[in-house]
Design a protein around this motif. Structure first.
Motif, PDB file in Angstrom:
ATOM      1  N   ASP A  21      38.517   9.728 126.927  1.00 56.50           N
ATOM      2  CA  ASP A  21      39.655   8.706 126.386  1.00 56.50           C
ATOM      3  C   ASP A  21      40.538   8.215 127.529  1.00 56.50           C
ATOM      4  O   ASP A  21      40.762   6.979 127.751  1.00 56.50           O
ATOM      5  CB  ASP A  21      40.295   8.955 125.277  1.00 56.50           C
ATOM      6  N   GLU A  22      41.011   9.421 128.249  1.00 60.05           N
ATOM      7  CA  GLU A  22      41.875   9.081 129.422  1.00 60.05           C
ATOM      8  C   GLU A  22      41.492   8.335 130.450  1.00 60.05           C
ATOM      9  O   GLU A  22      42.084   7.566 131.194  1.00 60.05           O
ATOM     10  CB  GLU A  22      42.634  10.410 129.865  1.00 60.05           C
ATOM     11  N   GLY A  23      40.038   8.721 130.737  1.00 59.44           N
ATOM     12  CA  GLY A  23      39.237   7.901 131.831  1.00 59.44           C
ATOM     13  C   GLY A  23      39.209   6.461 131.413  1.00 59.44           C
ATOM     14  O   GLY A  23      39.445   5.348 132.460  1.00 59.44           O
ATOM     15  N   ALA A  24      38.916   6.164 130.277  1.00 61.01           N
ATOM     16  CA  ALA A  24      38.665   4.957 129.808  1.00 61.01           C
ATOM     17  C   ALA A  24      40.111   3.961 129.906  1.00 61.01           C
ATOM     18  O   ALA A  24      39.765   2.873 130.213  1.00 61.01           O
ATOM     19  CB  ALA A  24      38.012   4.796 128.288  1.00 61.01           C
ATOM     20  N   LEU A  25      41.180   4.564 129.585  1.00 61.28           N
ATOM     21  CA  LEU A  25      42.334   3.781 129.872  1.00 61.28           C
ATOM     22  C   LEU A  25      42.619   3.542 131.440  1.00 61.28           C
ATOM     23  O   LEU A  25      43.189   2.359 131.750  1.00 61.28           O
ATOM     24  CB  LEU A  25      43.504   4.699 129.152  1.00 61.28           C
ATOM     25  N   GLU A  26      42.478   4.646 132.099  1.00 57.93           N
ATOM     26  CA  GLU A  26      42.868   4.440 133.268  1.00 57.93           C
ATOM     27  C   GLU A  26      41.709   3.372 133.881  1.00 57.93           C
ATOM     28  O   GLU A  26      42.325   2.638 134.727  1.00 57.93           O
ATOM     29  CB  GLU A  26      42.513   5.806 134.140  1.00 57.93           C
ATOM     30  N   HIS A  27      40.740   3.265 133.742  1.00 56.17           N
ATOM     31  CA  HIS A  27      39.428   2.231 134.269  1.00 56.17           C
ATOM     32  C   HIS A  27      40.042   0.898 133.737  1.00 56.17           C
ATOM     33  O   HIS A  27      40.140   0.147 135.008  1.00 56.17           O
ATOM     34  CB  HIS A  27      38.101   2.452 133.672  1.00 56.17           C
ATOM     35  N   ILE A  28      40.577   0.791 132.712  1.00 61.92           N
ATOM     36  CA  ILE A  28      40.699  -0.727 132.054  1.00 61.92           C
ATOM     37  C   ILE A  28      42.180  -1.081 132.881  1.00 61.92           C
ATOM     38  O   ILE A  28      42.446  -2.104 133.270  1.00 61.92           O
ATOM     39  CB  ILE A  28      41.135  -1.025 130.739  1.00 61.92           C
ATOM     40  N   VAL A  29      43.279  -0.064 133.091  1.00 57.55           N
ATOM     41  CA  VAL A  29      44.374  -0.489 133.753  1.00 57.55           C
ATOM     42  C   VAL A  29      44.460  -0.534 135.253  1.00 57.55           C
ATOM     43  O   VAL A  29      44.912  -1.511 135.764  1.00 57.55           O
ATOM     44  CB  VAL A  29      45.414   0.467 133.171  1.00 57.55           C
ATOM     45  N   ASP A  30      43.692   0.515 135.875  1.00 56.43           N
ATOM     46  CA  ASP A  30      43.703   0.429 137.383  1.00 56.43           C
ATOM     47  C   ASP A  30      42.402  -0.491 137.895  1.00 56.43           C
ATOM     48  O   ASP A  30      42.789  -0.938 139.109  1.00 56.43           O
ATOM     49  CB  ASP A  30      43.471   1.795 137.595  1.00 56.43           C
ATOM     50  N   GLN A  31      41.442  -0.487 137.196  1.00 58.70           N
ATOM     51  CA  GLN A  31      40.158  -0.927 137.917  1.00 58.70           C
ATOM     52  C   GLN A  31      39.594  -2.244 137.277  1.00 58.70           C
ATOM     53  O   GLN A  31      38.786  -3.082 137.818  1.00 58.70           O
ATOM     54  CB  GLN A  31      39.078  -0.022 138.267  1.00 58.70           C
ATOM     55  N   GLN A  37      33.648   3.743 125.963  1.00 58.21           N
ATOM     56  CA  GLN A  37      34.798   4.397 125.421  1.00 58.21           C
ATOM     57  C   GLN A  37      35.907   3.955 124.973  1.00 58.21           C
ATOM     58  O   GLN A  37      36.451   4.415 124.004  1.00 58.21           O
ATOM     59  CB  GLN A  37      34.929   5.665 126.273  1.00 58.21           C
ATOM     60  N   LEU A  38      36.354   2.898 125.899  1.00 57.37           N
ATOM     61  CA  LEU A  38      37.486   2.299 125.413  1.00 57.37           C
ATOM     62  C   LEU A  38      37.401   1.557 124.024  1.00 57.37           C
ATOM     63  O   LEU A  38      38.283   1.502 123.507  1.00 57.37           O
ATOM     64  CB  LEU A  38      37.717   1.264 126.672  1.00 57.37           C
ATOM     65  N   MET A  39      36.203   0.843 124.001  1.00 53.76           N
ATOM     66  CA  MET A  39      36.035   0.193 122.696  1.00 53.76           C
ATOM     67  C   MET A  39      36.161   1.017 121.484  1.00 53.76           C
ATOM     68  O   MET A  39      36.431   0.865 120.471  1.00 53.76           O
ATOM     69  CB  MET A  39      34.627  -0.409 122.590  1.00 53.76           C
ATOM     70  N   LYS A  40      35.484   2.289 121.703  1.00 48.33           N
ATOM     71  CA  LYS A  40      35.741   3.259 120.609  1.00 48.33           C
ATOM     72  C   LYS A  40      37.280   3.685 120.280  1.00 48.33           C
ATOM     73  O   LYS A  40      37.768   3.748 119.267  1.00 48.33           O
ATOM     74  CB  LYS A  40      34.688   4.602 120.940  1.00 48.33           C
ATOM     75  N   LEU A  41      37.812   3.962 121.416  1.00 43.64           N
ATOM     76  CA  LEU A  41      39.367   4.163 121.347  1.00 43.64           C
ATOM     77  C   LEU A  41      40.023   3.072 120.636  1.00 43.64           C
ATOM     78  O   LEU A  41      40.829   3.184 119.774  1.00 43.64           O
ATOM     79  CB  LEU A  41      39.810   4.517 122.764  1.00 43.64           C
ATOM     80  N   LEU A  42      39.668   1.797 121.014  1.00 43.95           N
ATOM     81  CA  LEU A  42      40.331   0.566 120.376  1.00 43.95           C
ATOM     82  C   LEU A  42      40.118   0.467 118.909  1.00 43.95           C
ATOM     83  O   LEU A  42      40.984   0.481 118.024  1.00 43.95           O
ATOM     84  CB  LEU A  42      39.952  -0.747 121.220  1.00 43.95           C
ATOM     85  N   GLY A  43      38.952   0.815 118.522  1.00 44.98           N
ATOM     86  CA  GLY A  43      38.569   1.011 117.339  1.00 44.98           C
ATOM     87  C   GLY A  43      39.210   1.676 116.496  1.00 44.98           C
ATOM     88  O   GLY A  43      39.791   1.415 115.326  1.00 44.98           O
ATOM     89  N   GLU A  44      39.716   3.187 116.800  1.00 44.69           N
ATOM     90  CA  GLU A  44      40.226   4.127 116.376  1.00 44.69           C
ATOM     91  C   GLU A  44      41.715   3.756 116.085  1.00 44.69           C
ATOM     92  O   GLU A  44      42.546   3.545 115.004  1.00 44.69           O
ATOM     93  CB  GLU A  44      40.439   5.320 116.970  1.00 44.69           C
ATOM     94  N   ALA A  45      42.350   3.125 117.245  1.00 41.39           N
ATOM     95  CA  ALA A  45      43.729   2.616 117.373  1.00 41.39           C
ATOM     96  C   ALA A  45      43.813   1.384 116.274  1.00 41.39           C
ATOM     97  O   ALA A  45      45.068   1.556 115.696  1.00 41.39           O
ATOM     98  CB  ALA A  45      44.006   2.386 118.538  1.00 41.39           C
ATOM     99  N   LEU A  46      42.978   0.564 116.155  1.00 38.09           N
ATOM    100  CA  LEU A  46      43.207  -0.788 115.371  1.00 38.09           C
ATOM    101  C   LEU A  46      42.903  -0.219 113.854  1.00 38.09           C
ATOM    102  O   LEU A  46      43.957  -0.728 113.010  1.00 38.09           O
ATOM    103  CB  LEU A  46      42.027  -1.745 115.693  1.00 38.09           C
ATOM    104  N   GLY A  47      42.110   0.692 113.666  1.00 35.84           N
ATOM    105  CA  GLY A  47      41.843   1.125 112.430  1.00 35.84           C
ATOM    106  C   GLY A  47      43.025   1.944 111.814  1.00 35.84           C
ATOM    107  O   GLY A  47      43.303   1.998 110.720  1.00 35.84           O
ATOM    108  N   ARG A  48      43.879   2.598 112.881  1.00 35.71           N
ATOM    109  CA  ARG A  48      45.009   3.178 112.204  1.00 35.71           C
ATOM    110  C   ARG A  48      46.193   2.284 112.169  1.00 35.71           C
ATOM    111  O   ARG A  48      47.432   2.589 111.843  1.00 35.71           O
ATOM    112  CB  ARG A  48      45.433   4.642 113.052  1.00 35.71           C
ATOM    113  N   CYS A  49      46.194   1.046 112.614  1.00 35.96           N
ATOM    114  CA  CYS A  49      47.226   0.132 112.820  1.00 35.96           C
ATOM    115  C   CYS A  49      46.955  -1.060 112.163  1.00 35.96           C
ATOM    116  O   CYS A  49      47.097  -2.284 112.538  1.00 35.96           O
ATOM    117  CB  CYS A  49      47.732   0.065 114.189  1.00 35.96           C
ATOM    118  N   LEU A  50      46.260  -1.191 110.936  1.00 34.82           N
ATOM    119  CA  LEU A  50      45.782  -2.374 110.243  1.00 34.82           C
ATOM    120  C   LEU A  50      47.028  -3.269 109.970  1.00 34.82           C
ATOM    121  O   LEU A  50      48.001  -2.742 109.672  1.00 34.82           O
ATOM    122  CB  LEU A  50      45.024  -1.919 108.924  1.00 34.82           C
ATOM    123  N   PRO A  51      46.933  -4.474 110.167  1.00 38.01           N
ATOM    124  CA  PRO A  51      48.273  -5.413 109.942  1.00 38.01           C
ATOM    125  C   PRO A  51      48.504  -5.448 108.548  1.00 38.01           C
ATOM    126  O   PRO A  51      47.746  -4.988 107.497  1.00 38.01           O
ATOM    127  CB  PRO A  51      47.724  -6.634 110.322  1.00 38.01           C
TER     128      PRO A  51
END
Length: 442
Positions: A21-31, A37-51
């Motif tokens: 997860d940490e590597g996925a965030l570093e990849h999208i921000v820095d490179q 793995q980022l898509m999985k993490l976003l799915g978890e985050a969106l699922g916990r933050c439903l509008p």
């Protein structure tokens, strides 16, 4: 912590390299690398933050035709299941059909996996709420913060569950042609005109519209030909993403333009509309018109001007700060137009118009405009004839433009002070608003 979202979702060059997860965030921000793995993490985050809007925990996922999008959809599905959401797949679609799919399935959230007009090696995600509206900055900040927080937790998923959770709970089919048919029946009476009789060339960026839109338009009586099937890949030398407002070519320059649509045009008389281009995910449209010595791009401002001339009624119009329409019209005092100025991005057009959507059976007279070809129009709700949503749809923009120009005429609107060229291949990730350059601009 960085906000993961840009002007219109998250975009990056796809990398299938394994990371945590940490590597996925570093990849999208820095490179600017977007990983499964980022898509999985976003799915978890969106699922916990439903509008707040809507009920339940059902989400809809769709994607465009980029090479690895089915894989990214599976990992996004995994993340949503890890947050106890139910997932519906609508498959390979355009972005406006993701909007429609959210409404038709009465879902809480929708995700479109696309990078719009970016090169085919890129992908990304656009997020929609239960009303079919694109996500706003405050919500995106919350999702980003949640993703960073989750990356610090130990959340292992065993292999059996991983494979099962990558599959949707159900699948749903959306029919863009049927939706467009219904919208045409509502919008055409406003202009009291038919489609033009001259031949047109269509460039759908080799996206989803390339499979069906030409056939549908031909059934409406248009003489039209699709050319983007000859492109090497989506958005490669084709589509609205390769065209810019203000661009023009002489006849001698057409053959060397490098753009499939422009190369395909032939003379039909000054002022004639010769062709149209959608972007890769089908949510915007630009046209091309013949001039005295060649052709020019017909941008969103031109389309809006034609709509207002063709239908002299009390329209409500949202225009971004880039729009000449705002510059050239004192729209607060124009009897035929009540105007709202917005930030750049079609989500802001919908945000400005949302309080003015009436509850009625007739087509509401409102639209939002960006000169890039994003036209936000009211669209009938799939299950309620009195309620309307707001959506940008390149196919509907094309329909609207053809009707409006046929009624109002195709002369050019007088342009304002902006004579600009679009920056090519910018690295937007270098802009964080917190450096010396940002201070200077401010």
């Amino acid at each position: 912590m960085s906000n993961l979202f840009g002007t219109d979702g998250i975009r990056g060059r796809v990398s299938l390299d394994v990371c945590d997860d940490e590597g996925a965030l570093e990849h999208i921000v820095d490179q600017r690398l977007l990983t499964p793995q980022l898509m999985k993490l976003l799915g978890e985050a969106l699922g916990r933050c439903l509008p707040e809007e809507g009920e339940g925990s059902q989400v809809v996922i769709g994607w465009d035709e980029r090479p690895h999008n089915a894989t990214l959809a599976a990992w996004l599905t995994l993340g949503f299941h890890a947050s106890n959401c139910e997932v519906v797949h609508i498959g390979c679609v355009s972005t406006p059909m993701l909007h429609y799919g959210v409404l038709e399935t009465n879902s809480r959230l929708g995700c479109m996996i696309t990078a719009s007009h970016n090169p085919v090696d890129d992908s990304g995600i656009k997020v929609f709420d239960a009303l079919g509206r694109k996500s706003m900055p405050a919500y995106e900040t919350l999702v980003s913060e949640t993703a960073y927080s989750l990356s610090q937790e130990d959340r292992e998923i065993d292999e059996v569950d991983r494979q099962a959770w990558m599959k949707p709970d159900s699948e749903h089919s959306v029919d863009h042609a049927a939706w467009l048919e219904r919208r045409l029946s509502l919008i055409q009476p406003i202009f009291e005109s038919s489609f033009p009789s001259n031949a047109l060339v269509l460039d759908s960026s080799k996206g989803h519209a390339a499979h069906w839109l030409t056939t549908w338009l031909q059934k409406q009586g248009l003489s039209i030909e699709e050319v983007s099937q000859n492109a090497p890949a989506m958005n490669d030398g084709c589509g609205a993403g390769e065209l810019s407002p203000g661009q023009s070519w002489t006849w001698d320059e057409l053959s060397t333009s490098g753009h499939l649509l422009i190369q395909s045009l032939t003379t039909q008389g000054t002022g004639a509309l010769l062709g149209a281009a959608l972007d890769g995910d089908g949510d915007r449209c630009l046209l091309v018109r013949e001039t005295n010595d060649g052709v020019e791009v017909v941008d969103g401002d031109d389309i809006a001007d034609a709509v207002l001339r063709a239908s002299p009624k009390a329209w409500k119009v949202a225009a971004s700060i880039e729009s000449n329409l705002k510059l050239l019209s004192n729209i607060e005092e124009d009897a035929n137009m009540q105007g709202f100025e917005t930030a750049v991005g079609d989500r802001w057009l919908s945000h400005a118009l949302a309080p003015h959507v009436p509850v009625q059976e007739q087509q509401p007279l409102l639209f939002g405009i960006e000169d890039s070809g994003h036209i936000v129009l009211s669209s009938p709700h799939p299950s309620d004839t009195n309620h309307w949503s707001l959506v940008g749809d390149g196919a509907m923009t094309l329909v609207l433009a053809l009707l409006a120009f046929e009624s109002a005429g195709t002369e050019s609107m007088q342009k304002g002070w902006k004579k600009r060229l679009s920056v090519k291949n910018p690295n937007r990730w270098m802009w964080d608003g917190r450096n010396e350059l940002a201070d200077t601009v401010e």
